[in-house]
Write a protein that holds these residues in place. Structure first.
Motif, short mmCIF file in Angstrom:
data_model
loop_
_atom_site.label_atom_id
_atom_site.label_comp_id
_atom_site.label_asym_id
_atom_site.label_seq_id
_atom_site.Cartn_x
_atom_site.Cartn_y
_atom_site.Cartn_z
N ALA A 158 0.86 -1.36 0.05
CA ALA A 158 -0.02 -0.24 -0.14
C ALA A 158 1.04 1.14 -0.07
CB ALA A 158 -1.02 0.08 1.47
N MET A 159 2.13 1.54 0.86
CA MET A 159 2.65 2.35 1.11
C MET A 159 3.52 3.00 -0.70
SD MET A 159 6.93 2.89 1.52
CE MET A 159 6.70 4.37 0.45
N LEU A 160 4.08 2.11 -1.38
CA LEU A 160 4.26 1.66 -2.53
C LEU A 160 3.32 2.36 -3.25
CD1 LEU A 160 6.69 -1.02 -2.85
CD2 LEU A 160 7.45 0.97 -2.23
N GLY A 161 2.54 1.93 -3.86
CA GLY A 161 1.15 2.05 -5.09
C GLY A 161 0.68 3.73 -3.89
N GLY A 162 0.60 4.08 -2.89
CA GLY A 162 0.03 4.77 -2.66
C GLY A 162 1.00 6.63 -3.09
N ALA A 163 2.67 6.18 -2.77
CA ALA A 163 3.55 7.13 -3.26
C ALA A 163 3.36 7.19 -4.63
CB ALA A 163 4.52 6.38 -3.03
N PHE A 164 2.90 6.41 -5.26
CA PHE A 164 2.79 6.20 -7.32
C PHE A 164 2.00 7.01 -7.58
CE2 PHE A 164 1.27 4.52 -10.96
CZ PHE A 164 2.86 5.05 -11.91
N VAL A 165 0.90 6.36 -7.26
CA VAL A 165 -0.62 7.33 -7.15
C VAL A 165 0.03 9.42 -6.48
CG1 VAL A 165 -2.67 7.60 -6.34
CG2 VAL A 165 -1.98 4.91 -6.54
N PHE A 166 0.50 8.82 -5.35
CA PHE A 166 0.39 10.55 -4.76
C PHE A 166 1.36 10.95 -6.57
CE2 PHE A 166 2.58 14.31 -2.70
CZ PHE A 166 1.75 14.96 -2.18
N GLY A 167 2.17 10.42 -6.18
CA GLY A 167 3.33 11.61 -7.77
C GLY A 167 2.67 11.77 -8.58
N ALA A 168 1.60 10.07 -9.37
CA ALA A 168 1.50 11.38 -10.66
C ALA A 168 0.23 12.49 -10.31
CB ALA A 168 0.15 10.01 -11.01
N CYS A 169 -0.43 11.91 -9.04
CA CYS A 169 -1.46 13.51 -8.49
C CYS A 169 -1.15 14.32 -9.25
CB CYS A 169 -2.33 12.90 -7.83
SG CYS A 169 -3.28 11.34 -8.25
N MET A 170 0.12 14.46 -7.67
CA MET A 170 0.89 15.80 -7.85
C MET A 170 1.22 16.55 -9.28
SD MET A 170 4.18 14.84 -6.21
CE MET A 170 6.39 14.71 -6.90
N GLN A 171 1.17 15.91 -10.09
CA GLN A 171 2.09 16.31 -11.14
C GLN A 171 0.84 17.02 -11.82
OE1 GLN A 171 4.76 17.48 -12.29
NE2 GLN A 171 5.99 16.31 -10.67
N ILE A 172 -0.53 16.24 -11.47
CA ILE A 172 -1.88 16.33 -12.45
C ILE A 172 -2.10 18.14 -11.94
CG2 ILE A 172 -3.93 16.16 -12.39
CD1 ILE A 172 -3.00 13.42 -13.18
N VAL A 173 -2.39 18.48 -10.38
CA VAL A 173 -2.49 19.86 -9.67
C VAL A 173 -1.96 20.59 -9.84
CG1 VAL A 173 -4.62 18.57 -8.96
CG2 VAL A 173 -2.02 18.72 -7.66
N LEU A 174 0.06 19.76 -9.99
CA LEU A 174 0.58 20.79 -9.63
C LEU A 174 1.16 21.71 -8.77
CD1 LEU A 174 1.32 23.23 -13.37
CD2 LEU A 174 2.68 20.78 -12.52
N GLY A 175 1.11 20.62 -7.71
CA GLY A 175 1.10 20.16 -5.61
C GLY A 175 1.17 19.39 -5.04
N CYS A 176 2.33 19.93 -4.41
CA CYS A 176 2.32 17.82 -3.06
C CYS A 176 1.30 18.20 -2.33
CB CYS A 176 3.27 18.07 -3.12
SG CYS A 176 4.29 18.79 -2.77
N GLY A 177 2.21 18.26 -1.29
CA GLY A 177 1.58 18.57 0.23
C GLY A 177 1.45 19.87 0.73
N SER A 178 2.81 20.10 0.57
CA SER A 178 2.67 21.85 0.89
C SER A 178 2.56 21.90 -0.38
CB SER A 178 4.58 21.55 1.61
OG SER A 178 4.63 21.26 0.50
N GLY A 179 2.89 21.69 -1.83
CA GLY A 179 2.74 22.40 -2.57
C GLY A 179 1.20 23.41 -2.66
N THR A 180 0.13 22.12 -2.00
CA THR A 180 -0.87 22.28 -2.66
C THR A 180 -1.59 23.61 -1.51
OG1 THR A 180 -1.49 20.00 -3.31
CG2 THR A 180 -3.22 21.62 -2.86
N LEU A 181 -0.52 23.57 -0.37
CA LEU A 181 -1.28 24.02 0.50
C LEU A 181 -0.85 25.93 -0.17
CD1 LEU A 181 -0.57 22.60 3.99
CD2 LEU A 181 -2.82 23.25 3.07
N VAL A 182 0.79 25.78 -0.44
CA VAL A 182 1.20 27.40 -0.81
C VAL A 182 0.69 27.75 -1.90
CG1 VAL A 182 3.25 28.17 -1.80
CG2 VAL A 182 3.71 26.24 -0.25
#
Length: 374
Positions: A111-135
């Motif tokens: 789940a950790m590896l799959g979650g990281a993969f999905v997160f990496g894809a989605c952060m490029q879709i919205v152009l923001g990671c966790g801190s990036g989305t808040l900023v």
């Protein structure tokens, strides 16, 4: 910046910007008075994170994107340098204060590896990671403003189901510690930086001065956060907690979740948000970014003109950012930045999976109608 703002006298722009800085200073003092000096200090640290990230235009999503698309290694190398600075302080701090200071340690699992993969894809879709989305939300980026509430919902539900996902299988927690662990971490960081420089275009290897400044300032703030909070910098938990508090206030029963019914989380749901470490720094991040953007550009933000399918993608990606980051035990901050800098091997596994996911997310953006950025 618009022509009208450029024509505005400096004194006319300075007054509201200074007033904004004063309001944030008052907010820190108010929180310190209501919840204690530690809470006030954590809010101030969060403000610092926001000011640095937005003020110096430094982040975690953009450098990966530029490395993949443009072979520009500057941002990625600056990230490695920042992590090295934090690790150089965090490793001895953790060793000398066992039990008092905690690292961002988690197991590597399916789940950790799959979650990281999905997160990496989605952060490029919205152009923001966790801190990036808040900023980005704090600085007025409409894509992030739309994505943020769904990020919060995803974080809540990801935590709600976390125990089921981790039951699919995971390795024991593996941690690098002590002098040998620090040396190996520094070698790995240098190796990533060296590989990035080797793969980069010759003209895209120099590190801008603002990146060096951001790396040093972020490292200092992260080390201070560890000392004040007793734990590394994180983002995602606070977002899910806000939804849990709202759901509980509306009468929802959270006892069906092993995560939200755990005693520590039950206590956090009941207590004031001003006593939660991650909530304070998250709020500070948003406010600090807002101040930096306002100081630089005033109220001159533009509205995105994306097609309908793009906004649907933003909503879905926002939710998946929150959900997947809980499965991955953190985002670019909690897993990558804080995980690696405090010796957790899951941080390195997260980095590899999320960077791979970023490649796919970048390829999806044009198809989703998101390349015509505002």
């Amino acid at each position: 910046m618009t022509d009208s703002s450029q024509a505005m006298p400096v004194s006319s722009r300075l007054l509201p910007r200074t007033a904004g800085l004063g309001l944030l200073a008052l907010a820190v003092l108010a929180v310190a008075a209501m919840a204690g000096p530690r809470s006030g200090a954590l809010l101030a640290i969060g403000l610092g994170f926001g000011l640095v990230l937005e003020g110096l235009r430094f982040g975690f999503t953009g450098p990966w994107r530029r490395m993949i698309l443009q072979r520009d290694a500057s941002g990625l190398v600056a990230q490695m340098a920042c992590l090295a600075l934090v690790a150089a302080a965090a490793f001895p701090m953790l060793a000398s204060h066992p039990g008092e200071l905690l690292g961002a340690h988690a197991p590597v699992g399916f789940a950790m590896l799959g979650g990281a993969f999905v997160f990496g894809a989605c952060m490029q879709i919205v152009l923001g990671c966790g801190s990036g989305t808040l900023v980005n939300a704090g600085s007025g980026n409409l894509v992030s403003v739309v994505a943020l509430p769904f990020f919060c919902l995803g974080s809540f539900f990801g935590a709600y189901h976390l125990v089921w996902w981790t039951g699919l299988g995971a390795l024991p927690v593996a941690v690098l510690a002590g002098g040998d662990g620090l040396a190996l971490t520094l070698v790995l960081l240098a190796s990533v930086a060296g590989l990035a420089l080797a793969l980069a275009d010759p003209g895209k290897r120099a590190i801008p001065g603002r990146y060096w400044a951001a790396a040093i300032l972020l490292a200092g703030l992260a080390i201070l956060h560890l000392a004040v909070a007793g734990q590394p910098w994180g983002v995602v938990y606070g977002l899910g907690l806000w939804v849990a508090k709202g759901a509980s206030a509306l009468g929802a029963d959270l006892s069906g979740s092993a995560f939200w019914s755990a005693p520590g989380n039950v206590e956090r749901v009941r207590e004031s948000v001003l006593t939660d470490v991650t909530s304070l720094t998250d709020l500070g991040l948003i406010a600090g970014a807002a101040l930096a953007a306002f100081w630089r550009d005033g109220l001159s933000g533009r509205i995105a003109d994306h097609p309908a399918r793009a906004w649907v993608a933003v909503v879905i990606a926002g939710f998946l950012l929150g959900y997947s980051s809980r499965l991955a035990f953190g985002c670019n901050i909690g897993a990558f930045f804080s995980g690696i800098s405090t010796g957790s091997l899951h941080g390195w596994a997260w980095f590899a999976a999320a960077f791979t996911g970023s490649w796919y997310g970048i390829k999806l953006r044009p198809w989703l109608g998101l390349e015509g950025r505002s």
